[in-house]
Design a protein around this motif. Structure first.
Motif, PDB file in Angstrom:
ATOM      1  N   VAL A  10       0.827  -1.205   0.000  1.00 51.53           N
ATOM      2  CA  VAL A  10       0.000   0.000   0.000  1.00 51.53           C
ATOM      3  C   VAL A  10       0.862   1.257   0.000  1.00 51.53           C
ATOM      4  CG1 VAL A  10      -1.577   1.359   1.441  1.00 51.53           C
ATOM      5  CG2 VAL A  10      -2.053  -1.057   0.993  1.00 51.53           C
ATOM      6  N   ALA A  23       0.647   3.953  -3.129  1.00 55.95           N
ATOM      7  CA  ALA A  23       0.205   5.334  -2.928  1.00 55.95           C
ATOM      8  C   ALA A  23       1.138   6.352  -3.570  1.00 55.95           C
ATOM      9  CB  ALA A  23       0.076   5.621  -1.435  1.00 55.95           C
ATOM     10  N   LEU A  81      -4.820  -0.725  -1.795  1.00 53.25           N
ATOM     11  CA  LEU A  81      -4.799   0.684  -1.417  1.00 53.25           C
ATOM     12  C   LEU A  81      -6.219   1.202  -1.207  1.00 53.25           C
ATOM     13  CD1 LEU A  81      -3.297   3.377  -1.004  1.00 53.25           C
ATOM     14  CD2 LEU A  81      -3.375   3.688  -3.502  1.00 53.25           C
ATOM     15  N   ARG A  82      -7.122   0.876  -2.110  1.00 51.40           N
ATOM     16  CA  ARG A  82      -8.493   1.343  -1.993  1.00 51.40           C
ATOM     17  C   ARG A  82      -9.192   0.737  -0.774  1.00 51.40           C
ATOM     18  NH1 ARG A  82      -7.012   1.152  -7.219  1.00 51.40           N
ATOM     19  NH2 ARG A  82      -7.478   2.984  -8.498  1.00 51.40           N
ATOM     20  N   ARG A  90      -7.724  -0.382   1.996  1.00 51.42           N
ATOM     21  CA  ARG A  90      -7.118   0.167   3.212  1.00 51.42           C
ATOM     22  C   ARG A  90      -7.655   1.573   3.481  1.00 51.42           C
ATOM     23  NH1 ARG A  90      -2.267  -0.618   5.933  1.00 51.42           N
ATOM     24  NH2 ARG A  90      -2.631  -2.863   5.792  1.00 51.42           N
ATOM     25  N   ARG A  91      -7.800   2.369   2.441  1.00 54.64           N
ATOM     26  CA  ARG A  91      -8.329   3.714   2.619  1.00 54.64           C
ATOM     27  C   ARG A  91      -9.804   3.700   3.002  1.00 54.64           C
ATOM     28  NH1 ARG A  91      -5.470   6.763  -2.585  1.00 54.64           N
ATOM     29  NH2 ARG A  91      -3.516   7.337  -1.530  1.00 54.64           N
ATOM     30  N   GLY A 124      -9.616   0.500   6.437  1.00 52.28           N
ATOM     31  CA  GLY A 124      -8.445   0.170   7.238  1.00 52.28           C
ATOM     32  C   GLY A 124      -8.041  -1.289   7.221  1.00 52.28           C
TER      33      GLY A 124
END
Length: 210
Positions: free
Chosen positions: A168, A172, A188-189, A191-192, A195
């Motif tokens: 991630v 980013a 990444l998506r 986690r954003r 979490g």
């Protein structure tokens, strides 16, 4: 079958381990080495050891370097699988590995997170993906008799969280590192968004634990 924790030796093998241990987190480096052991066990189980295309040294390079694109050498300028494949290819060329073999390792690393493709690109691609998958619990019954010895030598140390953190962080850095539907882009998506990623949830259910 007989099983040994011995790893390949020689200048290339030493360089592979040095790069991984110096550039990746310890949990990710341990995951990479375990992937090699598991890939060997799957190769033996499926009769791949006698296949003319099987090469233990190339399997070591591909599995142990498969996540080098998540380490400190990676700039986050492309998908971590591709960036890692490029880094691995550069290392192999420094050790005068034939270009055809460099290309095989590049392909195995670049495709290790591409289900349905890696399995159809030859023995090295297939075993690399299967070794990585076994460390997440896929085909656990094949490697279960040896997993305690492997984990004792190379413990997990909350591997999934460490690996996702690294993927991630690099995803980013640029749009090219996180294209839609790539593993890095989706992690990444996720986690954003909340979490926690699907990969971490799957790892939590892995028979090996974390």
């Amino acid at each position: 079958m007989d099983f040994s924790l011995d790893l390949p030796t020689g200048p290339l093998a030493d360089a592979v381990l040095s790069v991984v241990r110096s550039s990746e987190t310890e949990p990710v480096a341990n995951h990479s080495v375990r992937s090699f052991y598991f890939a060997q066990l799957i190769a033996a189980h499926e009769g791949c050891l006698t296949d003319a295309a099987y090469d233990r040294d190339l399997l070591f390079a591909a599995t142990v370097l498969h996540d080098v694109g998540t380490g400190s050498l990676a700039m986050g300028e492309a998908r971590f699988e591709v960036e890692g494949a490029d880094l691995a290819a550069d290392l192999l060329r420094q050790h005068d590995v034939p270009e055809a073999d460099v290309d095989r390792v590049w392909e195995a690393i670049a495709l290790h997170a591409s289900p349905g493709i890696a399995e159809r690109r030859g023995v090295l691609c297939y075993l690399t993906r299967e070794g990585v998958g076994a460390d997440f619990g896929r085909n656990a019954e094949i490697v279960a008799p040896w997993e305690q010895r492997i984990h004792a030598a190379h413990p997990r140390l909350d591997m999934a969280r460490s690996l996702v953190d690294a993927i991630v962080e690099r995803a980013a850095r640029s749009d090219a590192a996180a294209p839609r539907y790539s593993l890095g882009g989706e992690l990444l998506r996720e986690r954003r968004a909340d979490g926690m990623t699907g990969l971490e949830r799957a790892a939590a259910a892995c028979p090996w634990g974390e």
